[in-house]
Each structure stands twice: as structure tokens, then as C-alpha cells.
Design an enzyme around this catalytic site. Structure first.
Site, short mmCIF file in Angstrom:
data_model
loop_
_atom_site.label_atom_id
_atom_site.label_comp_id
_atom_site.label_asym_id
_atom_site.label_seq_id
_atom_site.Cartn_x
_atom_site.Cartn_y
_atom_site.Cartn_z
N LYS A 158 0.91 -0.74 -0.06
CA LYS A 158 0.17 -0.11 0.29
C LYS A 158 0.60 1.68 -0.01
CE LYS A 158 -3.71 -2.21 2.23
NZ LYS A 158 -4.30 -2.32 3.85
N GLN A 193 -4.18 -1.32 9.68
CA GLN A 193 -3.94 -2.61 9.31
C GLN A 193 -5.25 -3.48 10.07
OE1 GLN A 193 -3.31 -3.16 5.83
NE2 GLN A 193 -3.76 -5.34 5.89
N ASP A 199 -10.81 3.51 5.26
CA ASP A 199 -11.01 2.16 4.88
C ASP A 199 -12.58 2.18 5.29
OD1 ASP A 199 -9.16 0.02 4.84
OD2 ASP A 199 -8.48 -0.29 6.73
N1 GUN Z 1 -6.84 -7.17 6.55
C1 GUN Z 1 -7.80 -7.17 5.13
N2 GUN Z 1 -8.56 -6.67 4.92
C2 GUN Z 1 -8.28 -5.18 5.18
C3 GUN Z 1 -8.62 -4.38 4.24
O1 GUN Z 1 -9.00 -3.85 3.30
N3 GUN Z 1 -8.12 -3.07 5.60
C4 GUN Z 1 -7.51 -3.24 6.90
N4 GUN Z 1 -7.20 -2.15 7.39
N5 GUN Z 1 -7.14 -4.36 7.04
C5 GUN Z 1 -7.32 -5.77 6.13
#
Ligand code: GUN
Length: 281
Positions: free
Chosen positions: A50, A94, A117
Site C-alpha cells: 500500500k 491494518q 478503509d
Molecule cells: N485486512 C484485510 N483486509 C483489510 C483491509 O481492507 N483493510 C485493513 N485495514 N486491513 C485489512
């Protein structure tokens, strides 16, 4: 005839082209802050990806890697600081978080305007009550809607089945399909006769994370199958769909290379959207 493969890369590239044009018109560089707690290998890899993608686009990105034993209060203090910093446009924590940190408290602590998110209850509520595009929407289902749209797949009036009821994929996917006028059923681990239900689906979204559980006999002939399961098996990434599903489905997202690239692209789109809204651009 084997299923048409719905590749995510070209669609993600189209999103990036739009974002580059938007970014070129801005007088500031948006910023994205990604927080990771602990050393879960999948999280380490995702966070790195990311941040790298953000930088490649000219979005400032910073990773905050906190130790496994971080206290909830310390994480709150970091979030408060990022919430208050006018130079910070996007904040992402995350998931999963280590046991002992209550994810729902953490997600509620993020400024909804910076919640790239789309997991804050205010953004969840906006999605369910007002529809996508009003608040900030979760990246994976938003990416799936964009992917379907790109390949000319209509969902209006069609029977959709979402397998999985997570806050990250299943629930927001359901909301987005509903707002796109699909007739949606949500299946989960307690669903009786899952194959009977999935066979009805013209659009079948599987977000389970159990490699190969989706067998061809669970899929209607010609259905559009969106495989959101990504599980690492040895050194390979494997989806929910058994390979033989490709012989029954009309269209199928591959793993890897289907939904995955879209999630990151939509995160970048959310970051630019959040920045423009916050700064009145
Ligand atoms: N863990 C798995 N998918 C995601 C996501 O889309 N965002 C975040 N922050 N953590 C994740």
C-alpha cells in the site's frame, strides 16, 4: 467454454490513470498514514504494498510499525495525533490487530473524514443508508463494483449471493449490490444447504478464505463468480474457487490478479477523495 477471466490489473491501471490526472490538478500532495501493530507476515506484505503504491502515484505515505505489545491507549494517542494533524489526509489501521486491542474501539477512534478503509461506524452507516460515494466506502467491495462495471456486467435485477458476512467484505458488498438493484442473499457458516443457495446466484461473491471450497456443482451455469478468497498455500496464493469452477462459470476473477489489485487501487482513490474533500479542492 471456460469462463471469461476478469483481470483486475487493467481496471486498476484505469483507476490509476484517472488518479494521476486528478493529482496533477491538485496544489498539494495527499498523505496516507498506514498503521501496523505486530509482525503478521501477511500484514507486513500488504502494508508495504500500500505504501509503495501510494508513493508511486505521488501520494505521501508513512508507515507506523508498532510492536506487538502496544497498548490500546498508545494506539489511541497516535490516532488522536494523526486525526488532529491537518497535513494527514488518510489513516488506515491494518487488520487483524493483536488480541487485547479492541478493533471496534480503534476504528471508532479514526476521524471519519480520514477513514480511507471506510470502517468507521459513520461511514458504514452512510453506506447502508445513503449508498456508496457519500462517505468513504470499503475498498474491496468498491473495487469489485468497479471491476464488474468495467467488464460491462450488469447486476440490476439479478440474483446475487454473497458468501461471507465480514465487516471488511461481505456486509459492505451486500450494501453495494443492493444499491445497484441486485436481489441479494448473504450466506455464512451457519447457512443450511449452501450449494442450493449458491446455485441460484447469477452473481456469486465468495469471501470465505477456504481454498477450493467453492466446487463447480455449487455454481450456476454461466454465473459471474467473484473470488475474494486469498489464502497463501506454500508459496502460492489460492482462491475460494476450485479450478473446475472455470468450466461452469461464465466469468471468473482469477486469484491472484483479480480482486487483489482493485483493493489497493480503491484505497488510493479513497485517499485522493478524502484529501480533496477535507481541503475543499
Ligand atoms: N485486512 C484485510 N483486509 C483489510 C483491509 O481492507 N483493510 C485493513 N485495514 N486491513 C485489512
Amino acid at each position: 467454454m471456460p469462463a471469461r477471466l476478469l483481470f483486475g490489473k487493467p481496471v486498476a491501471e484505469a483507476v490509476y490513470a484517472e488518479l494521476r490526472a486528478e493529482l496533477a490538478r491538485l496544489s498539494f500532495a495527499p498523505s496516507l498514514h498506514v498503521i501496523r501493530v505486530g509482525e503478521d507476515p501477511a500484514s507486513v506484505a500488504y502494508v508495504r504494498l500500500k505504501a509503495k503504491k501510494a508513493r508511486a502515484l505521488g501520494i505521501q505515505s508513512q508507515v507506523h510499525a508498532l510492536p506487538e505489545e502496544t497498548e490500546e491507549a498508545e494506539l489511541f494517542a497516535l490516532l488522536d495525533r494523526l486525526n488532529e494533524d491537518p497535513e494527514v489526509d488518510g489513516i488506515l489501521v491494518q487488520l487483524p490487530l493483536p488480541a487485547g486491542i479492541r478493533s471496534e474501539r480503534v476504528l471508532e477512534r479514526i476521524d471519519p473524514a480520514k477513514d480511507v478503509d471506510g470502517f468507521h461506524p459513520l461511514n458504514v452507516g452512510r453506506l447502508w443508508s445513503q449508498g456508496p460515494g457519500v462517505g468513504l466506502d470499503p475498498c474491496t467491495p468498491a473495487g469489485i463494483m468497479r471491476l464488474l462495471n468495467h467488464y460491462g456486467i450488469e447486476v440490476q435485477g439479478r440474483r446475487a449471493v454473497v458468501v461471507g458476512r465480514s465487516n471488511i467484505v461481505g456486509k459492505p458488498m451486500t450494501a453495494m449490490l443492493l444499491f445497484a438493484d441486485a436481489t441479494v442473499s448473504v450466506a455464512h457458516s451457519r447457512t443450511r444447504d449452501l450449494p442450493g443457495l449458491t446455485r441460484e446466484a447469477e452473481v456469486l461473491v465468495s469471501a470465505v478464505g477456504r481454498p477450493g471450497y467453492l466446487k463447480p456443482e455449487m455454481v450456476r451455469l454461466g454465473a459471474v463468480v467473484v473470488d475474494v478468497g486469498i489464502t497463501r498455500v506454500g508459496d502460492r496464493l489460492v482462491g475460494d474457487a476450485d479450478p473446475a469452477v472455470a468450466e461452469v462459470a461464465g466469468a471468473l476473477t482469477p486469484v491472484p490478479g483479480g480482486v487483489g489489485p482493485m483493493t489497493v487501487a480503491m484505497l488510493m482513490a479513497n485517499t485522493v477523495r478524502a484529501a480533496k474533500r477535507r481541503r475543499g479542492a
